[in-house]
Design a protein around this motif. Structure first.
Motif, PDB file in Angstrom:
ATOM      1  N   ARG A 113       0.815  -1.143   0.122  1.00  0.00           N
ATOM      2  CA  ARG A 113       0.042  -0.095  -0.012  1.00  0.00           C
ATOM      3  C   ARG A 113       0.855   1.204   0.097  1.00  0.00           C
ATOM      4  O   ARG A 113       0.466   2.139  -0.666  1.00  0.00           O
ATOM      5  CB  ARG A 113      -0.900  -0.160   1.235  1.00  0.00           C
ATOM      6  CG  ARG A 113      -1.910   1.146   1.385  1.00  0.00           C
ATOM      7  CD  ARG A 113      -2.855   1.123   0.118  1.00  0.00           C
ATOM      8  NE  ARG A 113      -3.697   2.295   0.349  1.00  0.00           N
ATOM      9  CZ  ARG A 113      -4.130   3.019  -0.667  1.00  0.00           C
ATOM     10  NH1 ARG A 113      -3.656   2.960  -1.776  1.00  0.00           N
ATOM     11  NH2 ARG A 113      -5.012   3.863  -0.268  1.00  0.00           N
ATOM     12  N   ALA A 114       1.921   1.129   0.921  1.00  0.00           N
ATOM     13  CA  ALA A 114       2.707   2.478   0.768  1.00  0.00           C
ATOM     14  C   ALA A 114       3.419   2.618  -0.569  1.00  0.00           C
ATOM     15  O   ALA A 114       3.538   3.744  -0.892  1.00  0.00           O
ATOM     16  CB  ALA A 114       3.992   2.347   1.885  1.00  0.00           C
ATOM     17  N   THR A 115       3.877   1.346  -1.183  1.00  0.00           N
ATOM     18  CA  THR A 115       4.526   1.745  -2.629  1.00  0.00           C
ATOM     19  C   THR A 115       3.634   2.164  -3.447  1.00  0.00           C
ATOM     20  O   THR A 115       3.914   3.152  -4.078  1.00  0.00           O
ATOM     21  CB  THR A 115       4.940   0.071  -2.971  1.00  0.00           C
ATOM     22  OG1 THR A 115       5.838  -0.198  -2.049  1.00  0.00           O
ATOM     23  CG2 THR A 115       5.637   0.164  -4.150  1.00  0.00           C
ATOM     24  N   GLU A 116       2.332   1.677  -3.370  1.00  0.00           N
ATOM     25  CA  GLU A 116       1.316   2.196  -4.284  1.00  0.00           C
ATOM     26  C   GLU A 116       0.897   3.646  -4.025  1.00  0.00           C
ATOM     27  O   GLU A 116       0.775   4.371  -5.156  1.00  0.00           O
ATOM     28  CB  GLU A 116      -0.204   1.225  -3.878  1.00  0.00           C
ATOM     29  CG  GLU A 116      -1.317   1.891  -4.669  1.00  0.00           C
ATOM     30  CD  GLU A 116      -2.415   0.978  -4.248  1.00  0.00           C
ATOM     31  OE1 GLU A 116      -3.504   1.536  -3.654  1.00  0.00           O
ATOM     32  OE2 GLU A 116      -2.472  -0.250  -4.216  1.00  0.00           O
ATOM     33  N   LEU A 117       0.886   4.088  -3.007  1.00  0.00           N
ATOM     34  CA  LEU A 117       1.053   5.606  -2.767  1.00  0.00           C
ATOM     35  C   LEU A 117       2.162   6.599  -2.746  1.00  0.00           C
ATOM     36  O   LEU A 117       2.091   7.656  -2.830  1.00  0.00           O
ATOM     37  CB  LEU A 117       0.547   5.690  -1.123  1.00  0.00           C
ATOM     38  CG  LEU A 117      -0.954   5.263  -0.809  1.00  0.00           C
ATOM     39  CD1 LEU A 117      -0.987   5.354   0.680  1.00  0.00           C
ATOM     40  CD2 LEU A 117      -2.124   5.904  -1.594  1.00  0.00           C
ATOM     41  N   GLY A 118       3.288   5.741  -3.209  1.00  0.00           N
ATOM     42  CA  GLY A 118       4.477   6.359  -3.709  1.00  0.00           C
ATOM     43  C   GLY A 118       5.308   6.933  -2.598  1.00  0.00           C
ATOM     44  O   GLY A 118       6.075   7.738  -2.479  1.00  0.00           O
ATOM     45  N   CYS A 119       5.163   6.129  -1.472  1.00  0.00           N
ATOM     46  CA  CYS A 119       5.959   6.373  -0.258  1.00  0.00           C
ATOM     47  C   CYS A 119       7.543   5.965  -0.291  1.00  0.00           C
ATOM     48  O   CYS A 119       7.436   4.956  -1.212  1.00  0.00           O
ATOM     49  CB  CYS A 119       5.351   5.647   1.074  1.00  0.00           C
ATOM     50  SG  CYS A 119       3.777   6.384   1.261  1.00  0.00           S
ATOM     51  N   SER A 120       8.218   6.710   0.542  1.00  0.00           N
ATOM     52  CA  SER A 120       9.734   6.416   0.325  1.00  0.00           C
ATOM     53  C   SER A 120      10.080   5.140   1.428  1.00  0.00           C
ATOM     54  O   SER A 120      11.240   4.667   1.305  1.00  0.00           O
ATOM     55  CB  SER A 120      10.464   7.611   0.519  1.00  0.00           C
ATOM     56  OG  SER A 120      10.370   8.292   1.545  1.00  0.00           O
ATOM     57  N   ALA A 121       9.279   5.113   2.433  1.00  0.00           N
ATOM     58  CA  ALA A 121       9.463   4.510   3.652  1.00  0.00           C
ATOM     59  C   ALA A 121       8.374   3.918   4.326  1.00  0.00           C
ATOM     60  O   ALA A 121       7.218   4.624   4.229  1.00  0.00           O
ATOM     61  CB  ALA A 121      10.720   4.801   4.319  1.00  0.00           C
ATOM     62  N   VAL A 122       8.656   2.709   4.848  1.00  0.00           N
ATOM     63  CA  VAL A 122       7.444   2.567   6.023  1.00  0.00           C
ATOM     64  C   VAL A 122       7.884   2.406   7.249  1.00  0.00           C
ATOM     65  O   VAL A 122       9.200   1.856   7.429  1.00  0.00           O
ATOM     66  CB  VAL A 122       6.820   1.002   5.870  1.00  0.00           C
ATOM     67  CG1 VAL A 122       5.979   0.565   6.781  1.00  0.00           C
ATOM     68  CG2 VAL A 122       6.208   0.787   4.384  1.00  0.00           C
ATOM     69  N   VAL A 123       7.484   2.877   8.526  1.00  0.00           N
ATOM     70  CA  VAL A 123       8.074   3.131   9.649  1.00  0.00           C
ATOM     71  C   VAL A 123       7.146   2.494  10.684  1.00  0.00           C
ATOM     72  O   VAL A 123       5.862   2.766  10.466  1.00  0.00           O
ATOM     73  CB  VAL A 123       8.644   4.608  10.054  1.00  0.00           C
ATOM     74  CG1 VAL A 123       9.615   5.193   9.169  1.00  0.00           C
ATOM     75  CG2 VAL A 123       7.445   5.309  10.128  1.00  0.00           C
ATOM     76  N   ILE A 124       7.696   2.000  11.563  1.00  0.00           N
ATOM     77  CA  ILE A 124       6.959   1.183  12.693  1.00  0.00           C
ATOM     78  C   ILE A 124       7.646   1.432  14.118  1.00  0.00           C
ATOM     79  O   ILE A 124       8.924   1.972  14.220  1.00  0.00           O
ATOM     80  CB  ILE A 124       6.488  -0.242  12.532  1.00  0.00           C
ATOM     81  CG1 ILE A 124       7.890  -0.948  12.320  1.00  0.00           C
ATOM     82  CG2 ILE A 124       5.702  -0.290  11.124  1.00  0.00           C
ATOM     83  CD1 ILE A 124       7.684  -2.622  12.296  1.00  0.00           C
ATOM     84  N   CYS A 125       6.977   1.159  15.061  1.00  0.00           N
ATOM     85  CA  CYS A 125       7.598   1.198  16.349  1.00  0.00           C
ATOM     86  C   CYS A 125       7.161  -0.233  16.874  1.00  0.00           C
ATOM     87  O   CYS A 125       6.109  -0.464  16.896  1.00  0.00           O
ATOM     88  CB  CYS A 125       7.425   2.267  17.216  1.00  0.00           C
ATOM     89  SG  CYS A 125       5.725   2.604  17.624  1.00  0.00           S
ATOM     90  N   VAL A 126       8.080  -0.912  17.899  1.00  0.00           N
ATOM     91  CA  VAL A 126       8.064  -2.068  18.621  1.00  0.00           C
ATOM     92  C   VAL A 126       8.132  -1.814  19.922  1.00  0.00           C
ATOM     93  O   VAL A 126       9.203  -1.051  20.192  1.00  0.00           O
ATOM     94  CB  VAL A 126       8.522  -3.431  17.708  1.00  0.00           C
ATOM     95  CG1 VAL A 126       8.061  -3.494  16.527  1.00  0.00           C
ATOM     96  CG2 VAL A 126      10.218  -3.218  17.938  1.00  0.00           C
ATOM     97  N   ARG A 127       7.480  -2.494  20.706  1.00  0.00           N
ATOM     98  CA  ARG A 127       7.815  -2.279  22.243  1.00  0.00           C
ATOM     99  C   ARG A 127       8.967  -3.345  22.532  1.00  0.00           C
ATOM    100  O   ARG A 127       8.878  -4.162  22.602  1.00  0.00           O
ATOM    101  CB  ARG A 127       6.636  -2.670  23.186  1.00  0.00           C
ATOM    102  CG  ARG A 127       6.781  -2.371  24.447  1.00  0.00           C
ATOM    103  CD  ARG A 127       5.366  -2.352  25.442  1.00  0.00           C
ATOM    104  NE  ARG A 127       5.735  -2.135  26.835  1.00  0.00           N
ATOM    105  CZ  ARG A 127       4.779  -2.241  27.692  1.00  0.00           C
ATOM    106  NH1 ARG A 127       3.632  -2.636  27.215  1.00  0.00           N
ATOM    107  NH2 ARG A 127       5.024  -2.078  28.883  1.00  0.00           N
ATOM    108  N   GLY A 128      10.038  -2.638  23.016  1.00  0.00           N
ATOM    109  CA  GLY A 128      11.468  -3.288  23.254  1.00  0.00           C
ATOM    110  C   GLY A 128      10.828  -4.376  24.446  1.00  0.00           C
ATOM    111  O   GLY A 128      10.374  -4.449  25.459  1.00  0.00           O
ATOM    112  N   GLY A 129      11.446  -5.663  24.049  1.00  0.00           N
ATOM    113  CA  GLY A 129      11.401  -6.916  24.987  1.00  0.00           C
ATOM    114  C   GLY A 129      10.084  -7.491  24.759  1.00  0.00           C
ATOM    115  O   GLY A 129      10.024  -8.618  25.192  1.00  0.00           O
ATOM    116  N   PHE A 130       9.316  -7.105  23.767  1.00  0.00           N
ATOM    117  CA  PHE A 130       7.954  -7.786  23.777  1.00  0.00           C
ATOM    118  C   PHE A 130       7.871  -8.378  22.019  1.00  0.00           C
ATOM    119  O   PHE A 130       8.686  -7.749  21.111  1.00  0.00           O
ATOM    120  CB  PHE A 130       6.742  -6.810  23.962  1.00  0.00           C
ATOM    121  CG  PHE A 130       6.918  -6.588  25.240  1.00  0.00           C
ATOM    122  CD1 PHE A 130       5.726  -7.269  26.326  1.00  0.00           C
ATOM    123  CD2 PHE A 130       7.028  -5.652  25.705  1.00  0.00           C
ATOM    124  CE1 PHE A 130       5.538  -7.154  27.525  1.00  0.00           C
ATOM    125  CE2 PHE A 130       7.148  -5.155  27.519  1.00  0.00           C
ATOM    126  CZ  PHE A 130       6.022  -5.908  27.999  1.00  0.00           C
TER     127      PHE A 130
END
Length: 169
Positions: A113-130
């Motif tokens: 979906r991000a590629t389709e929208l022309g985005c340069s990157a996908v970012v996320i956050c994850v909870r440390g240790g989980f």
């Protein structure tokens, strides 16, 4: 990943998405002392107003196995994404369905979906240790730690930033 379909969540999916999302976060121990985050996870209707909620569905039985919220900068649920980037949040797979590829299918759908929208990157956050299995999946799919994006929404909750560069072939 055979037998899975990823599509936008319909209102008839909302109860299943709410149930499985809360169950997945509880199973990982992420809702201990969560200060109301379970209610945020369960409010699928509001999530669909501010992003795209995608579901992974078992093609044979039609059961919703997992869900994720895809967002763009400036939306209510965007935490890390900046101009030209996309982000996904609240990725969850029903604990009874884990290991069937639903999580990977949802991540790949967000990247597509991000590629389709022309985005340069996908970012996320994850909870440390989980959720170590999820963190291994992100690494395998090319997400890289970006410590400058680490942050803490509450005392004792450390979120680690990850980024997938979509400009590399």
């Amino acid at each position: 990943m055979t037998g899975l379909l990823v599509r936008r969540a319909a209102p008839t999916d909302f109860a299943a998405v709410a149930r499985l999302t809360v169950a997945a976060y509880e199973a990982d121990g992420q809702l201990k002392g969560e200060h109301g985050y379970g209610a945020v996870l369960a409010d699928v209707a509001v999530r669909t107003e501010h992003g795209e909620v995608l579901v992974a569905v078992d093609e044979t039985g039609g059961d919703v196995l997992g869900a994720v919220t895809f967002v763009l900068p400036g939306s209510r649920y965007a935490e890390l994404c900046g101009p030209g980037e996309a982000e996904f949040r609240m990725l969850a797979v029903d604990p009874a369905a884990q290991g069937r590829g639903a999580g990977e299918a949802l991540v790949r759908a967000c990247v597509a979906r991000a590629t389709e929208l022309g985005c340069s990157a996908v970012v996320i956050c994850v909870r440390g240790g989980f959720a170590p299995a999820a963190q291994r999946l992100y690494e395998r799919l090319g997400f890289v730690r970006t410590p400058e994006r680490d942050w803490s929404p509450l005392a004792g909750v450390e979120l680690l930033g990850l980024r997938l560069d979509l400009t590399r072939a």
